[in-house]
Write a protein that holds these residues in place. Sequence first.
Motif, PDB file in Angstrom:
ATOM      1  N   LYS B  43      42.573  16.444  24.727  1.00 55.83           N
ATOM      2  CA  LYS B  43      41.473  16.212  23.784  1.00 55.83           C
ATOM      3  C   LYS B  43      41.617  14.872  23.082  1.00 55.83           C
ATOM      4  CE  LYS B  43      39.708  20.409  24.094  1.00 55.83           C
ATOM      5  NZ  LYS B  43      38.329  20.584  24.590  1.00 55.83           N
ATOM      6  N   MET B  45      42.132  10.751  22.517  1.00 52.28           N
ATOM      7  CA  MET B  45      41.959   9.381  23.004  1.00 52.28           C
ATOM      8  C   MET B  45      42.262   8.440  21.857  1.00 52.28           C
ATOM      9  SD  MET B  45      39.399   7.432  21.741  1.00 52.28           S
ATOM     10  CE  MET B  45      38.011   6.637  22.474  1.00 52.28           C
ATOM     11  N   PHE B 106      48.209   6.023  28.284  1.00 56.53           N
ATOM     12  CA  PHE B 106      47.085   6.952  28.127  1.00 56.53           C
ATOM     13  C   PHE B 106      47.557   8.166  27.348  1.00 56.53           C
ATOM     14  CE2 PHE B 106      45.740   4.867  32.173  1.00 56.53           C
ATOM     15  CZ  PHE B 106      44.593   4.277  31.659  1.00 56.53           C
ATOM     16  N   SER B 279      34.712   7.614  26.423  1.00 56.35           N
ATOM     17  CA  SER B 279      35.273   8.593  25.499  1.00 56.35           C
ATOM     18  C   SER B 279      35.011   8.187  24.053  1.00 56.35           C
ATOM     19  CB  SER B 279      36.778   8.726  25.737  1.00 56.35           C
ATOM     20  OG  SER B 279      37.406   7.464  25.661  1.00 56.35           O
ATOM     21  N   ALA B 280      35.193   9.136  23.152  1.00 55.07           N
ATOM     22  CA  ALA B 280      34.961   8.867  21.728  1.00 55.07           C
ATOM     23  C   ALA B 280      35.836   9.759  20.870  1.00 55.07           C
ATOM     24  CB  ALA B 280      33.487   9.104  21.391  1.00 55.07           C
ATOM     25  N   HIS B 281      36.172   9.264  19.678  1.00 52.39           N
ATOM     26  CA  HIS B 281      37.041   9.995  18.750  1.00 52.39           C
ATOM     27  C   HIS B 281      36.902   9.362  17.368  1.00 52.39           C
ATOM     28  CE1 HIS B 281      40.721  12.054  17.364  1.00 52.39           C
ATOM     29  NE2 HIS B 281      40.738  12.702  18.515  1.00 52.39           N
TER      30      HIS B 281
END
Lengths: 96, 435
Positions: B43, B45, B106, B279-281
């Motif tokens: 979950k 990033m 990563f 992706s985003a966070h």
Amino acid sequence: MSDSTISFQERMATAEFRVHHDAHIVVDGKVCADCSTRECVVACPASLFVPTSDGGIVFNYEQCFECGTCYIVCNREGAISWHYPEGGHGVVFRRT
Amino acid sequence: MSQPDVDVVVVGGGPAGSCAAIVAARAGLSVVLLERGPFPGSKNMYGGVVYPRILDELIPNWWEEAPIQRWVTRRSTMMLTDTQALTVDFRSEAWGKPPYNGATAFRPDWDHWLAGYAEAAGAQLLTDTTVVGLIRDAKGAVVGVRTDRPDGDLTARVVIACDGVNSFLAKEAGLYEHADAKHFTLGVKETLSLPKEVIDERFAVRDRHGVDIEILGGTGKVNGGGFLYTGLDTLAVGVVLKLPKLAAQQQRPEQLVAGLKAHPAIAPLVQGAELKEYSAHLIPEAGLTMMPKMTTSGMLVAGDAAALCLAAGIWLEGVNFAMASGMYAGEAAVEAVHAGDVSENGLRGYQRRLSDTFVLKDHRKLRRAPELVLSDRVQHLYPGMIANVAERMFHVDNPHPKPGVRRILAQERKKAGVRRRDLLRDGWTGFRSFG
Ligand SMILES: Cc1cc2nc3c(=O)[nH]c(=O)nc-3n(C[C@H](O)[C@H](O)[C@H](O)COP(=O)(O)OP(=O)(O)OC[C@H]3O[C@@H](n4cnc5c(N)ncnc54)[C@H](O)[C@@H]3O)c2cc1C
Ligand code: SF4
Ligand code: SF4
């Protein structure tokens, strides 16, 4: 896929989502109906909040990053009910 | 009270949670590490650079095994206007040798790797398990967590909440006063694939050496910043955006990334690279301003859940702060369990450790930096002013003679509409923070 040609749909298809049958985020369209700022529409990185022609909002939970941006920018009490998906579901970023 | 199921429940298999679990399990406590994703890291990033020296104690010679992409030996800070770029570029060969400095990695790889040490130490890792709430006793002390598994209640002497930036556990325990949109930034990132040889050539690096570029002024009218990092055969390019400004400017996150990638200084670096993952966070951006209380009876809060991420412009460090605070929370839990006192007072060793180490020292030193870096002047006036000064200094305008630097400075300051008073004040704040 070079960037200039890629559609938003193709962009989202690069991330993996293990979709659960229950929605983890529910948006109450009635509360949104008279919201003028519509922060969620611009800010959601997955573009999951779509304004409708009759002034409402349609929301689809399936390709959600679970980032939390929407409930933080939305200043209307009760518009968004937000939970994490069931364990093991939702977005899965890749290992190499 | 009846015997709890375990000594310690750690919620969240990110860097904070795994380090807490490693420390507690190695001390002989029974530990369960809960992660809602299918594996630790799934979950998570971030931009892309870890600074792992804090692991020296827990995992000696961590660099021999850590799943890193490249060692950062070249670090650039770029200031952009629409048509200009001013870069400060630093390289060090020392950063390419043990014990190294930063490395690109990563998170699904890194977090999964680190959680392996928690398991090896004897902690029980339960993935696919979302914690949905706290269990409290009659006096309000935290005595366990509720999960979404059948019969999913789990009681513990100490709960360590490492559940990341949205920390519903810290909120449920009443440790946050409020969540304000201006305290968060949204990070969006594209992982792009590009052959290793092409990356080596474009970024002028060899072997496992890599580059970290922090970018100011590349996010149009939205306040924020950009980044570009080299993986082995990937690039990570993205932006970090202040939330309230985002909606006001009607610019979508992926459009801002596209804008950055199209900048004349960036485009040649990312040209031809293909999108591998979008992706985003969120990032807890406001440091000390937003930090919650981190200890309550039966519970400690670590990592992003406690807003311990350091986001101060040229520094974006969260993983090291998470690993360190997780470690200290683990130590404090061990102390408290051994002493038989898991009350807020019994757990006070956590706060002391945070205060005595870089975790809170760096935050105190840089307490004004996040606001300064995201201020309108630093975002929208200074990059243009500074770039123009550079342009005029290096521009040969014969037959005109070279103008003096002081004159250029004064003229550009006026042209940019920056008051001398504000410039001095910001300079002083910057000097006190970064100096
Ligand atoms: C765009 C971006 C760029 C960044 N760049 C950098 C960088 O270059 N370098 C750096 O050091 N830091 C960077 N950071 C910051 C860094 O990512 C964080 O500070 C760090 O991940 C914090 O670690 P953590 O363990 O506290 O939380 P997280 O890594 O968020 O881990 C929390 C874990 O808890 C789990 N969880 C959450 N809730 C529950 C629940 N209810 N039940 C069960 N499990 C749960 C999650 O699935 C997750 O695994 C960046 C962040 C972003 C967003
Ligand atoms: S979710 Fe919130 S911000 Fe979005 S339209 Fe509804 S009320 Fe407005
Ligand atoms: S959590 Fe993030 S990705 Fe999901 S709907 Fe909200 S803003 Fe969009």
